[in-house]
Structure formats: structure tokens, C-alpha cells
Design a protein around this motif. Structure first.
Motif, short mmCIF file in Angstrom:
data_model
loop_
_atom_site.label_atom_id
_atom_site.label_comp_id
_atom_site.label_asym_id
_atom_site.label_seq_id
_atom_site.Cartn_x
_atom_site.Cartn_y
_atom_site.Cartn_z
N PRO A 65 0.93 -1.32 -0.10
CA PRO A 65 0.16 -0.07 0.05
C PRO A 65 0.78 1.11 0.08
O PRO A 65 2.07 1.09 0.20
CB PRO A 65 -0.63 -0.21 1.25
N ASP A 66 0.11 2.31 -0.46
CA ASP A 66 0.88 3.70 -0.37
C ASP A 66 1.07 4.02 1.19
O ASP A 66 0.34 3.61 1.92
CB ASP A 66 0.23 4.72 -1.23
N GLU A 67 1.88 5.11 1.41
CA GLU A 67 2.02 5.65 2.70
C GLU A 67 0.72 6.33 3.09
O GLU A 67 0.20 7.00 2.33
CB GLU A 67 3.40 6.38 2.73
N ALA A 68 0.35 5.86 4.43
CA ALA A 68 -0.76 6.76 4.77
C ALA A 68 -0.84 7.85 5.14
O ALA A 68 0.51 8.55 5.51
CB ALA A 68 -1.31 5.77 6.07
N CYS A 69 -1.77 8.72 5.16
CA CYS A 69 -1.65 10.21 5.51
C CYS A 69 -3.22 10.40 6.08
O CYS A 69 -4.20 10.02 5.46
CB CYS A 69 -1.15 11.22 4.51
N VAL A 70 -3.19 11.59 6.83
CA VAL A 70 -4.60 11.98 7.30
C VAL A 70 -4.28 13.58 7.73
O VAL A 70 -3.31 14.05 7.94
CB VAL A 70 -4.57 11.50 8.96
N ASP A 71 -5.49 14.21 7.48
CA ASP A 71 -5.62 15.73 7.66
C ASP A 71 -5.56 15.95 9.18
O ASP A 71 -6.58 15.74 9.86
CB ASP A 71 -6.90 16.35 7.03
#
Length: 503
Positions: free
Chosen positions: A253-259
Motif C-alpha cells: 500500500p501507499d504511505e498513509a496520511c491523514v488531515d
């Protein structure tokens, strides 16, 4: 001599209401092959299994069941003999009925003794299955029960089975049909480490008994018996490869990111509440008939602590959680303190539930699907299984913001029953988060999620824990799913606490 075809899908088209599920879908499966279907959540794996099983209407092209064409000559006098009689499917959800066969199970039934008595036992359920027409089948009752480790569960009511035990029962029921084609929808979900290893060997034996296997599974969990892989994306088979040529690493999976700013703003709306103790249990014992489910459990959870609750299938984890979230009436007979208040001191279960965000495989199994996804999430403010009051615009907006953080906002107006299983699970996770409770209990929260969704949810949960004083209890059979913030472990085996702090 080339191998004979077992199954052929030729330019198949499947429509459902106003949308096209498959268009011009083709696949050939030959004798001696076993196939794994892989792809992101929503790519069409489950729909393809349902189409092959005959549960979705084909509006174009054709499906040829070659194994049926060769066998039906022996059953010309039996008009009821169809290709479906030669297939068995183990779906991600069961369809168990009560003894009277008039209604489905409901969520809290397993903890209410009088209602639980209306559930069939494992033995009765298996005995009522249609008998195989095959003479001297490999998968007879005694052999199948032994292989699936159901011998000690025969007298247990279906409603009281753990998630993993239910998986084994459903597979046993499928094998007793002795199908030519066995369809499995993520069968490893919910199985502990030992059970997954046993299942791998079992699939090899199933294949060697002459049964062709097609299964939806994770790219990281492809059993030894699998020979071919179909990679699905956007309801199309993008590629087929031999198993030895498949590279699971290509599905990382792509690297996770969150606002983070949005998350902090949502977390700032947490109700004011402080407690000295979240959970305190002393010598807790739970019995059902002669079966000891929990044995002298003493456990204390303080505010802000992050726990992993671990143990094999049937170890007692779900029962322990039911004492905390207000579902099990035996809590009143034990020394249990929740949120600084002893159980049985006048509090209602709603007083308890409003302080807890909860998700489990059982909640997912029994949650009604007639509400929209947005309404289901808003129902988390009231701890009801659906929204049974007019929507509150402010709460609905908060629910939608959580949907955006979980990347499921496009499903807001869709009915829960009409979205994929992975989206349903994310909706229930948002429902648990929406009110910012002081305690989060996540029982196998990543079941049914693809790798990208799992990584995103894990990262979001870590950000929640780092930006709040939320207390966490996390249950899983997969070590890699456990959030990095977890630093304490309670392990159960056969209802007893096991000393040790390693995963």
C-alpha cells in the motif's frame, strides 16, 4: 493431452439495479487448477464468486459449468439437479436461522440465555444439511467434523460460536455437500495463527480429493493449494498469472496520511469527562451450563492506556468484551467497575455504551442494513443499531467529516446493505469514533479491509491516540495490525489469563 475445462465464463455481463457490475468478463478454469482472486476492496472479488455461484443474474454472455454437463447424464430423471447442487460457497457472512426457522439471529442473543436456547446446536445444524448424492464421499460427517476440529463444539449453540469457530463450521457445511466447485470468500478472516496454518493444509487435502477451489483472499495469504491468480480491478480481470510468477510485494500500500488539523478539530469536541479507572475486574468468572468461559480474570485499565487483547479462537475474548460494553447480563454477578462505577449500582447499559466506541465481527454480522451509511454513523451518537429519530444537522455533519477522514464519503447516501463489506466495516468504525468516547474497543476492526485501508485506519487510530487521552483495547490475530501506540497486553487461553507480554 490438454486439461479439460472445469468452468468457463465467456463475455459475461452482470447488472444490478441501475449499475453494471461486470461487462465482457471472461475466465477459463481447467482441471487441476485452484484460483485465488485478489484485488482492492470493491474490485469485484465477492461479486465474481456470487456470479459463479448463480446468485447474480447474468444479462449477457454465458457461464458454462463443464463439471455439471458431465455429471447431469446420471441425473436425467431428477429435474431438481442443477449446477448449483454441485457447488458450495462459504460467504463472508452466515445466514443462520433460529430453531423455528422463522427469523435470523440478533446481535445480543448469545448473551440472553432464554433467547440463545432458540438457536440450533452445531450437530443439529450439520445434520439438517442436504445429504451428498456421492457414494462413499471423502468428506463424510465424522471425517469432516474431525478435520475442522468441531468435535468439542457439537453441543454448542450456533449463536455462541466465536468468529473463528463459525468460519470452521461454514467450511464443514460446504464440504459435507462434497461439491465439485468450492467458492470461498476470504476464508482466512477471523482465524488465529494456528487455525490459518491448519487451513492451509486442509485446502491442499480438499484439492486432492477432487474439489476445485476458487477463493477471494489477500495477496499476502495465498494458500499452497492455489495454482493460478486472477487480479481484479474496477470489476475487471486485469491479469491472470501462475502462482509462482506472482509478486505479493507489488501490492504494497501507499504511505498513509491523514488531515491532522481536521482530526484535531473533531477530537476537540470530546465531551468533558474524567475517570480514575476505566475498567476494574476482580476474579471474574463466566459459565454457560457446564462450560467455564472465563476463569478468575483480574484486570485493570487506566485512562489513556493502550491494550492489545490477544488469544486463539474461542479463548474468551468476545465474552470478556461483552462484560465491558454492557451486552452481557452476567456482569451483574461479578465484581466489575466501569468508569469508576460498580456494575449493578443503578447505571443503565446506555450510561455505559455512551462512553464506549465499539466494533466487532458480530456487530458487523447483525447490524441492520436498511439505513444509509451516513445515518448508521450518526446513530453512534445514540448507540442504536440505526437512526431511529430525525437526523440532527450538526451531528450529521460531524458524521460526514469522519467519513471523509476514512475516505468513504462517496457512500454517504447509499444503504449500508448496498456497499461492499469493507465499506460497511469502515462505516461501523466511523460510528464508533463519531462521539469521541473515552474508551475505544476494536475487536478485529480490519476484517475485510484491503492492505491500503488497513494501513490508513491503523495510522488514523495512532493519530487519534497521540492527539487525545483515548483508552484503547484492540483485538486481532495479526501482529502487524496492532497500532504502534499499544504497549500493554492481556492474553487469554481457554478463558484464563496467560502471563507474558509478547505478541
Amino acid at each position: 493431452m490438454p486439461a479439460k475445462n472445469i468452468l468457463t465464463l465467456s463475455h459475461v455481463r452482470v447488472r444490478q439495479t441501475t449499475s453494471t457490475i461486470f461487462n465482457e468478463l471472461s475466465l477459463e478454469i481447467k482441471a487441476g487448477e485452484n484460483w485465488a482472486l485478489i484485488g482492492k476492496s470493491g474490485s469485484g472479488k465477492t461479486a465474481l464468486l456470487q456470479t459463479i455461484a448463480g446468485n447474480m443474474p447474468v444479462s449477457g454472455g454465458q457461464i458454462i459449468y463443464h463439471f455439471y454437463e458431465g455429471a447431469k447424464q446420471n441425473f436425467l430423471a431428477d429435474a431438481s439437479f442443477t449446477a448449483q447442487k454441485m457447488m458450495a460457497m462459504v460467504a463472508s457472512k452466515h445466514q443462520f436461522k433460529t430453531l423455528s426457522n422463522t427469523k435470523d439471529f440478533y446481535y445480543q442473543q448469545r448473551y440472553n440465555s432464554s433467547d440463545a436456547d432458540d438457536a440450533p446446536t452445531v450437530q443439529l445444524y450439520l445434520n439438517q444439511l442436504p445429504k451428498s448424492k456421492i457414494l462413499n464421499p471423502t468428506w463424510n460427517f465424522d471425517y469432516t467434523v474431525k478435520k475442522l476440529n468441531l468435535e468439542f463444539l457439537l453441543d454448542k449453540q450456533l449463536i455462541k460460536l466465536s468468529n473463528g469457530e463459525t468460519k470452521r463450521l461454514l467450511l464443514a457445511a460446504a464440504l459435507l455437500k462434497h461439491p465439485s466447485l468450492l467458492l470461498l470468500d476470504n476464508p482466512l478472516t477471523g482465524l488465529d495463527v494456528q487455525s490459518r496454518a491448519v487451513f492451509n493444509n486442509l485446502l491442499t487435502e480438499i484439492s486432492q480429493s477432487g474439489i476445485t477451489i476458487i477463493m477471494a483472499t489477500s495477496p499476502q495469504e495465498i494458500p499452497d493449494a492455489i495454482t493460478n491468480i486472477a487480479i481484479l480491478d474496477q470489476q475487471q480481470i486485469k491479469k491472470t498469472v501462475l502462482k509462482e510468477a506472482f509478486e505479493p510485494k507489488s501490492f504494497r500500500p501507499d504511505e498513509a496520511c491523514v488531515d491532522t488539523n481536521e482530526l484535531k478539530d473533531l477530537l476537540s469536541q470530546k465531551p468533558d469527562a474524567s475517570f480514575s479507572t476505566i475498567i476494574s475486574m476482580e476474579n471474574v468468572n463466566i459459565r454457560y451450563d457446564k462450560k467455564q468461559i472465563l476463569n478468575n480474570i483480574t484486570w485493570k485499565v487506566l485512562p489513556g492506556e493502550k491494550w492489545a487483547l490477544l488469544g486463539s479462537n474461542g479463548a474468551g475474548k468476545s465474552t470478556l468484551l461483552s462484560l465491558i460494553n454492557g451486552d452481557n447480563p452476567q456482569a451483574y454477578a461479578n465484581n466489575i467497575v466501569l468508569f469508576d462505577r460498580k456494575r449493578g449500582s443503578g447505571e443503565s447499559i446506555w450510561d455505559i455504551k455512551k462512553k464506549i466506541g465499539f466494533v466487532s465481527p458480530e456487530l458487523h454480522q447483525y447490524f441492520p442494513g436498511e439505513s444509509s451509511c451516513l445515518q448508521v454513523i450518526e446513530s453512534g451518537f445514540y448507540d442504536t443499531l440505526g437512526l431511529f429519530r430525525p437526523s440532527n444537522p450538526q451531528q450529521s455533519n460531524i458524521a460526514l467529516r469522519w467519513m471523509k477522514l476514512l475516505r468513504i464519503e462517496n457512500n454517504a447516501r447509499k444503504l449500508l446493505k448496498n456497499v461492499t463489506a469493507s465499506t460497511q466495516r469502515l462505516v461501523l468504525l466511523a460510528r464508533a469514533l463519531v462521539k469521541n468516547p473515552p474508551l475505544l474497543i476494536f475487536d478485529e476492526p480490519c476484517q475485510g479491509l484491503d492492505e491500503q485501508q488497513q494501513q490508513h485506519f491503523k495510522y488514523l487510530l495512532e493519530m487519534i491516540c497521540k492527539n487525545s487521552n483515548t483508552t484503547l483495547i484492540y483485538v486481532t490475530h495479526y501482529q502487524q495490525e496492532i497500532p504502534n501506540v499499544v504497549n500493554q497486553i492481556l492474553r487469554l487461553e481457554k478463558g484464563k489469563m496467560v502471563v507474558g507480554d509478547s505478541y
